[in-house]
Scaffold this active site. Sequence first.
Site, mmCIF file in Angstrom:
data_model
loop_
_atom_site.group_PDB
_atom_site.id
_atom_site.type_symbol
_atom_site.label_atom_id
_atom_site.label_comp_id
_atom_site.label_asym_id
_atom_site.label_seq_id
_atom_site.Cartn_x
_atom_site.Cartn_y
_atom_site.Cartn_z
ATOM 1 N N ASP A 8 2.635 -42.025 -38.885
ATOM 2 C CA ASP A 8 3.278 -40.945 -39.481
ATOM 3 C C ASP A 8 4.416 -41.331 -40.108
ATOM 4 O O ASP A 8 5.172 -42.197 -39.577
ATOM 5 C CB ASP A 8 3.589 -40.081 -38.398
ATOM 6 C CG ASP A 8 4.351 -38.636 -38.859
ATOM 7 O OD1 ASP A 8 4.599 -38.570 -40.186
ATOM 8 O OD2 ASP A 8 4.448 -37.991 -38.032
ATOM 9 N N ASP A 103 0.798 -37.773 -45.426
ATOM 10 C CA ASP A 103 1.809 -38.879 -44.627
ATOM 11 C C ASP A 103 1.382 -39.393 -43.096
ATOM 12 O O ASP A 103 1.708 -39.994 -42.633
ATOM 13 C CB ASP A 103 3.116 -38.525 -44.661
ATOM 14 C CG ASP A 103 3.656 -37.851 -43.556
ATOM 15 O OD1 ASP A 103 2.758 -36.944 -43.035
ATOM 16 O OD2 ASP A 103 4.654 -37.870 -42.840
ATOM 17 N N GLU A 104 0.099 -38.804 -42.640
ATOM 18 C CA GLU A 104 -0.164 -38.774 -41.334
ATOM 19 C C GLU A 104 -1.808 -39.135 -41.207
ATOM 20 O O GLU A 104 -2.760 -38.399 -42.122
ATOM 21 C CB GLU A 104 -0.048 -37.501 -40.765
ATOM 22 C CG GLU A 104 0.676 -37.690 -39.340
ATOM 23 C CD GLU A 104 0.764 -36.318 -38.952
ATOM 24 O OE1 GLU A 104 0.070 -35.941 -37.926
ATOM 25 O OE2 GLU A 104 1.707 -35.368 -39.553
HETATM 26 P P1 TTP Z 1 6.179 -34.385 -41.087
HETATM 27 O O1 TTP Z 1 5.286 -35.648 -40.797
HETATM 28 O O2 TTP Z 1 5.948 -33.373 -40.215
HETATM 29 O O3 TTP Z 1 7.587 -34.605 -41.385
HETATM 30 P P2 TTP Z 1 8.430 -35.726 -42.069
HETATM 31 O O4 TTP Z 1 7.563 -37.147 -42.582
HETATM 32 O O5 TTP Z 1 9.215 -35.244 -43.193
HETATM 33 O O6 TTP Z 1 9.344 -36.309 -40.759
HETATM 34 P P3 TTP Z 1 9.074 -37.020 -39.722
HETATM 35 O O7 TTP Z 1 9.922 -38.399 -39.757
HETATM 36 O O8 TTP Z 1 9.564 -36.368 -38.288
HETATM 37 O O9 TTP Z 1 7.656 -37.451 -39.465
HETATM 38 O O10 TTP Z 1 5.671 -33.864 -42.450
HETATM 39 C C1 TTP Z 1 5.246 -34.703 -43.775
HETATM 40 C C2 TTP Z 1 5.482 -34.028 -45.107
HETATM 41 O O11 TTP Z 1 5.266 -32.963 -45.095
HETATM 42 C C3 TTP Z 1 7.147 -33.784 -45.182
HETATM 43 O O12 TTP Z 1 7.823 -34.802 -45.487
HETATM 44 C C4 TTP Z 1 7.267 -32.843 -45.977
HETATM 45 C C5 TTP Z 1 5.944 -32.008 -45.882
HETATM 46 N N1 TTP Z 1 6.175 -30.794 -45.206
HETATM 47 C C6 TTP Z 1 6.222 -29.455 -45.410
HETATM 48 O O13 TTP Z 1 6.154 -29.531 -46.851
HETATM 49 N N2 TTP Z 1 6.397 -28.526 -44.743
HETATM 50 C C7 TTP Z 1 6.680 -28.370 -43.461
HETATM 51 O O14 TTP Z 1 6.916 -27.366 -42.711
HETATM 52 C C8 TTP Z 1 6.673 -29.998 -42.870
HETATM 53 C C9 TTP Z 1 6.567 -29.900 -41.480
HETATM 54 C C10 TTP Z 1 6.259 -30.817 -43.646
HETATM 55 MG MG MG Z 2 5.897 -37.740 -40.887
#
Ligand code: TTP
Ligand code: MG
Length: 361
Positions: A8, A103-104
């Site tokens: 992630d 991203d995951e």
């Molecule tokens: P996530 O992996 O949930 O969050 P993140 O990568 O920003 O932070 P973390 O370090 O906690 O992993 O989501 C990945 C991307 O998806 C995030 O950068 C933006 C997008 N996203 C949205 O557009 N809306 C949302 O509600 C969420 C949770 C994420």
């Molecule tokens: Mg993330």
Amino acid sequence: MRKIIHIDMDCFYAAVEVRDHPRLRGLPVAVGGSSDRRGVLTTANYEARKFGVRSAMSTSKALRLCPQLVLMPVNFDKYRAVSRLIHEVFREFTTIIQPLSLDEAYLDVSDCDLFENNATKIASAIRQRIYAKTQLTASAGIAPNKFLAKIASDWRKPNGQFTIAPAQIDDFVRTLPVEKIPGVGKVTAAKMHAQGLYTCADLQLLSLTELNHRYGKWGEQLFDLARGIDARRVVVDRQRKSLSVENTYARDLVSVEECLEKLPRLFKEFRRRLDRTSLEHPIKASFVKIKFSDFTATTLERSSFNNPQEDVFASLLREAYFRAAKPVRLLGVGIRLAVPERRQRDLQLEFDSSFGFGSTS
Ligand code: TTP
Ligand code: MG
């Protein structure tokens, strides 16, 4: 025993923007729509999160919490390009990759020959390769199954990793809060809390029969998950076949009018998600899903080839509701896509590539 890695990226969209605008380094940064257009944030970097700024928060609220917040517009093309690069890295280690979002992803590295098949070292190498290729950091969870790997990737975030070895599973899940279990949202968690169930150890005290009684068919999965058992495979190349949003309500909806009242909000969220997803296949049908308070469910769909309108969902919802006319705990709306059957040639290619890098044959 399998070896699963969940990768992630850290505050993904925000990290990409900071990388590309070095003047933003060290400042609180969020990515989203501007407050004068009633925008919401997609995400924020860790500096901004210190102020309580979060994903899906309205931009105006975020600016109240953190007036010096730097707001950047979303740039999906760029995030998709980065996503392709991290997938190139994944393929250096295994062909069994299941993307969850840009991203995951889950990786099954059970058969990877690198680093003597030490999954902790493989994860660390993947993160280093990602950094070298993108100048972005990722976090990783390493475990014998998807459920635990996903939780583990949050444990040392940002830019860290955490391994749950088979011998550590029992201790790990015992203290795990029920809300970490996939499928347990806010509403179910609140109900569990009201029954004195806070951790997986609490759930372990309930028999399979009791869990079946309380949660229907899902009770069986819950029985396993509470013990850290999860047999779900890493599903390779799953094509998106539908796009939907659903919501579970804190109080059951007891009439069709109450259901219809909830529709505009649900529809708005659905449109928001549709707008930020690139569909690889044309739309085939619109559908609604209803889950009743006794956990039985029904879905109803209608062919449509265009972006569905709210009134289509309203009429589907009305019809589906009257199939049972029982209290409703969950509503969902969505579209199904026309995904072509796979051709023989594609299957052949997939077969060939499974003998590629990282295989033992
Ligand atoms: P996530 O992996 O949930 O969050 P993140 O990568 O920003 O932070 P973390 O370090 O906690 O992993 O989501 C990945 C991307 O998806 C995030 O950068 C933006 C997008 N996203 C949205 O557009 N809306 C949302 O509600 C969420 C949770 C994420
Ligand atoms: Mg993330």
